[in-house]
Design a protein around this motif. Structure first.
Motif, PDB file in Angstrom:
ATOM      1  N   ALA A  84      42.396  35.412  44.892  1.00  0.00           N
ATOM      2  CA  ALA A  84      41.237  34.531  44.805  1.00  0.00           C
ATOM      3  C   ALA A  84      39.959  35.348  44.934  1.00  0.00           C
ATOM      4  CB  ALA A  84      41.299  33.479  45.917  1.00  0.00           C
ATOM      5  N   GLY A  85      38.991  35.069  44.066  1.00  0.00           N
ATOM      6  CA  GLY A  85      37.694  35.713  44.175  1.00  0.00           C
ATOM      7  C   GLY A  85      37.635  37.135  43.666  1.00  0.00           C
ATOM      8  N   ALA A  86      38.706  37.624  43.023  1.00  0.00           N
ATOM      9  CA  ALA A  86      38.719  38.999  42.529  1.00  0.00           C
ATOM     10  C   ALA A  86      38.001  39.089  41.188  1.00  0.00           C
ATOM     11  CB  ALA A  86      40.153  39.490  42.388  1.00  0.00           C
ATOM     12  N   SER A  87      37.582  40.290  40.837  1.00  0.00           N
ATOM     13  CA  SER A  87      36.953  40.509  39.536  1.00  0.00           C
ATOM     14  C   SER A  87      37.962  41.148  38.579  1.00  0.00           C
ATOM     15  CB  SER A  87      35.723  41.393  39.678  1.00  0.00           C
ATOM     16  OG  SER A  87      36.054  42.652  40.238  1.00  0.00           O
ATOM     17  N   TYR A  88      37.906  40.761  37.332  1.00  0.00           N
ATOM     18  CA  TYR A  88      38.799  41.290  36.300  1.00  0.00           C
ATOM     19  C   TYR A  88      38.324  42.695  35.965  1.00  0.00           C
ATOM     20  CZ  TYR A  88      41.159  41.437  31.714  1.00  0.00           C
ATOM     21  OH  TYR A  88      41.939  41.775  30.638  1.00  0.00           O
ATOM     22  N   SER A  89      39.193  43.700  36.164  1.00  0.00           N
ATOM     23  CA  SER A  89      38.711  45.075  36.064  1.00  0.00           C
ATOM     24  C   SER A  89      39.381  45.914  34.978  1.00  0.00           C
ATOM     25  CB  SER A  89      38.881  45.783  37.421  1.00  0.00           C
ATOM     26  OG  SER A  89      40.232  45.777  37.838  1.00  0.00           O
ATOM     27  N   SER A  90      40.518  45.494  34.459  1.00  0.00           N
ATOM     28  CA  SER A  90      41.153  46.267  33.397  1.00  0.00           C
ATOM     29  C   SER A  90      42.128  45.374  32.640  1.00  0.00           C
ATOM     30  CB  SER A  90      41.897  47.479  33.969  1.00  0.00           C
ATOM     31  OG  SER A  90      42.402  48.299  32.932  1.00  0.00           O
ATOM     32  N   GLY A 149      49.833  45.257  32.321  1.00  0.00           N
ATOM     33  CA  GLY A 149      49.346  44.078  33.026  1.00  0.00           C
ATOM     34  C   GLY A 149      47.836  44.011  33.041  1.00  0.00           C
ATOM     35  N   SER A 150      47.316  43.122  33.859  1.00  0.00           N
ATOM     36  CA  SER A 150      45.877  42.972  34.055  1.00  0.00           C
ATOM     37  C   SER A 150      45.542  43.369  35.479  1.00  0.00           C
ATOM     38  CB  SER A 150      45.444  41.520  33.805  1.00  0.00           C
ATOM     39  OG  SER A 150      45.695  41.137  32.468  1.00  0.00           O
ATOM     40  N   ASP A 151      44.385  43.997  35.652  1.00  0.00           N
ATOM     41  CA  ASP A 151      43.956  44.446  36.971  1.00  0.00           C
ATOM     42  C   ASP A 151      42.856  43.542  37.511  1.00  0.00           C
ATOM     43  OD1 ASP A 151      45.721  46.522  36.779  1.00  0.00           O
ATOM     44  OD2 ASP A 151      44.210  48.059  36.367  1.00  0.00           O
ATOM     45  N   PHE A 152      42.948  43.275  38.813  1.00  0.00           N
ATOM     46  CA  PHE A 152      41.961  42.444  39.497  1.00  0.00           C
ATOM     47  C   PHE A 152      41.477  43.207  40.722  1.00  0.00           C
ATOM     48  CE2 PHE A 152      44.834  39.677  37.201  1.00  0.00           C
ATOM     49  CZ  PHE A 152      43.954  38.899  36.464  1.00  0.00           C
ATOM     50  N   ALA A 153      40.219  43.632  40.703  1.00  0.00           N
ATOM     51  CA  ALA A 153      39.652  44.427  41.788  1.00  0.00           C
ATOM     52  C   ALA A 153      39.276  43.533  42.959  1.00  0.00           C
ATOM     53  CB  ALA A 153      38.424  45.186  41.288  1.00  0.00           C
TER      54      ALA A 153
END
Length: 391
Positions: A254-260, A278-282
């Motif tokens: 929750a509240g993460a930013s999409y980073s890759s 996959g997708s990364d969430f910072a």
């Protein structure tokens, strides 16, 4: 009756804090400057100082607990009050005692059988644990290792202090003593106020069932509220902070930013042009990772696995309406930030891990994958089909 034996509290208290907590807590401390991370971790307003319990007017039953159980809860709350601690500290301590002993001061019958691979002196540990049946207690349990008392402290791990065995056992059967030891260790943990309650408890207890504490958070709030008249409008503390979609899914962080994004890219660590599966969430290290939907944990490893970095957790979500097998994968956690266990049944929003930067990683984030019939697909394309709007 012991549902999650804690180990090693004395070691946590006695050893230098930098040595104890530096490694253990790197996976759970939140960024002090990130209000989004604190919100994601389930922080909430339970900061008011707790007050003493009026033990002359204890309720008959609260959340299934009664009699001696509520008396023990009152002792825990009073110890928190005597230390000037918050409602949150008292509730975490009550929650922990609920899980460890069902709020009963349990003696240990010494019937535990250690695993065959264990090489310690069980006979010596057992001889100390069974002393507990000779002192006042709330019942005699079969025993899990040499655990004794309200918080199931182990004398062999220093929970009972440095005295003679009989003195250690008497300490462990003294709720005031054990509540104090737990609370002193809890408040020594940097950032404990902003951790999920289960993570804070696990940091002290080192339980074999780290995420089980979550089940007792709401009952603990109910008990604390009933004994000191605290408003319990904050039952969401420690729960997934968002909503579950109509399809039964949640955002894994929750509240993460999409980073890759998913697909071919230059690996930022190796420089090779490879597939990013996959997708990364910072998000700050320690931010909770949630099960994306209901399922069964089928893989947990802190080694490299299938080309993925350690640590990694995979959940099998079963077949969808089209008969396809859906699985999710979570990567880059530190070992102490993995709470899920193989075979565990999870629900959407269950706290299964904490964000880390383990393995091939340039910063704290969750690498999240969706597999369909064994093949990885773009999570950012799949999640909207189950009602999760992604950036």
């Amino acid at each position: 009756m012991n549902r999650g034996a804690g180990v090693g509290l004395a070691a946590i208290i006695a050893a230098p804090l930098a040595l104890i907590f530096g490694l253990l807590l790197v996976v759970v401390i939140l960024d002090e400057d990130s209000s989004d991370a604190a919100a994601a971790a389930g922080s909430c307003d339970l900061s008011g100082q707790i007050t003493l319990v009026d033990t002359s007017a204890l309720p008959g039953e609260v959340a299934g607990y009664s009699g001696r159980q509520l008396e023990n809860a009152a002792i825990i709350i009073d110890v928190a009050a005597s230390r000037g601690l918050s409602e949150r500290a008292a509730a975490i301590a009550v929650m922990t005692a609920m899980r460890e002993s069902t709020l009963l001061n349990l003696a240990n019958a010494g019937t535990y059988t250690p695993p065959a691979s264990w090489t310690g002196d069980w006979a010596a540990q057992r001889s100390v644990a069974i002393l507990s049946v000779d002192y006042p207690n709330d019942g005699v349990a079969d025993g899990d290792w040499d655990s004794v008392g309200l918080f199931q402290g182990r004398p062999s791990q220093g929970w009972g202090g440095d005295g003679e065995p009989a003195e250690q056992i008497q300490n462990l059967l003294n709720p005031t003593y054990t509540a104090g030891r737990f609370l002193d260790a809890l408040v020594a943990v940097p950032g404990w106020e902003n951790m999920l309650p289960a993570v804070a408890a696990q940091t002290v207890q080192r339980s074999a069932f780290p995420d089980a504490y979550t089940e007792d958070w709401q009952p603990a709030l109910d008990v604390v509220a009933a004994l000191v008249d605290v408003e319990v409008t904050r039952g969401e503390c420690g729960q997934y902070p968002g909503t579950v979609s109509a399809g039964g899914w949640v955002k894994p962080v929750a509240g993460a930013s999409y980073s890759s994004e998913y697909g071919m890219r230059i690996n930022p660590v190796t420089g090779a042009f490879t597939e990013h599966a996959g997708s990364d969430f910072a998000a700050p290290a320690g931010t909770p990772i949630y099960a994306a939907t209901d399922g069964v944990v089928v893989h947990v490893s802190c080694d490299r696995w299938e080309g993925r970095s350690p640590c990694n957790v995979q959940i099998d979500h079963g077949l969808d309406a089209s008969g396809r097998r859906i699985m999710s994968l979570y990567v880059h956690m530190y070992p102490d930030g993995v709470f899920a266990q193989v075979g565990q049944t999870v629900s959407a929003g269950d706290h299964i891990a904490a964000v880390g930067s383990n393995g091939q990683s340039t910063g704290a984030h969750l690498h999240f994958e969706i597999w369909i019939d064994g093949d990885d697909v773009d999570p950012m394309n799949y999640l909207p089909t189950v009602g999760i709007a992604m950036p």
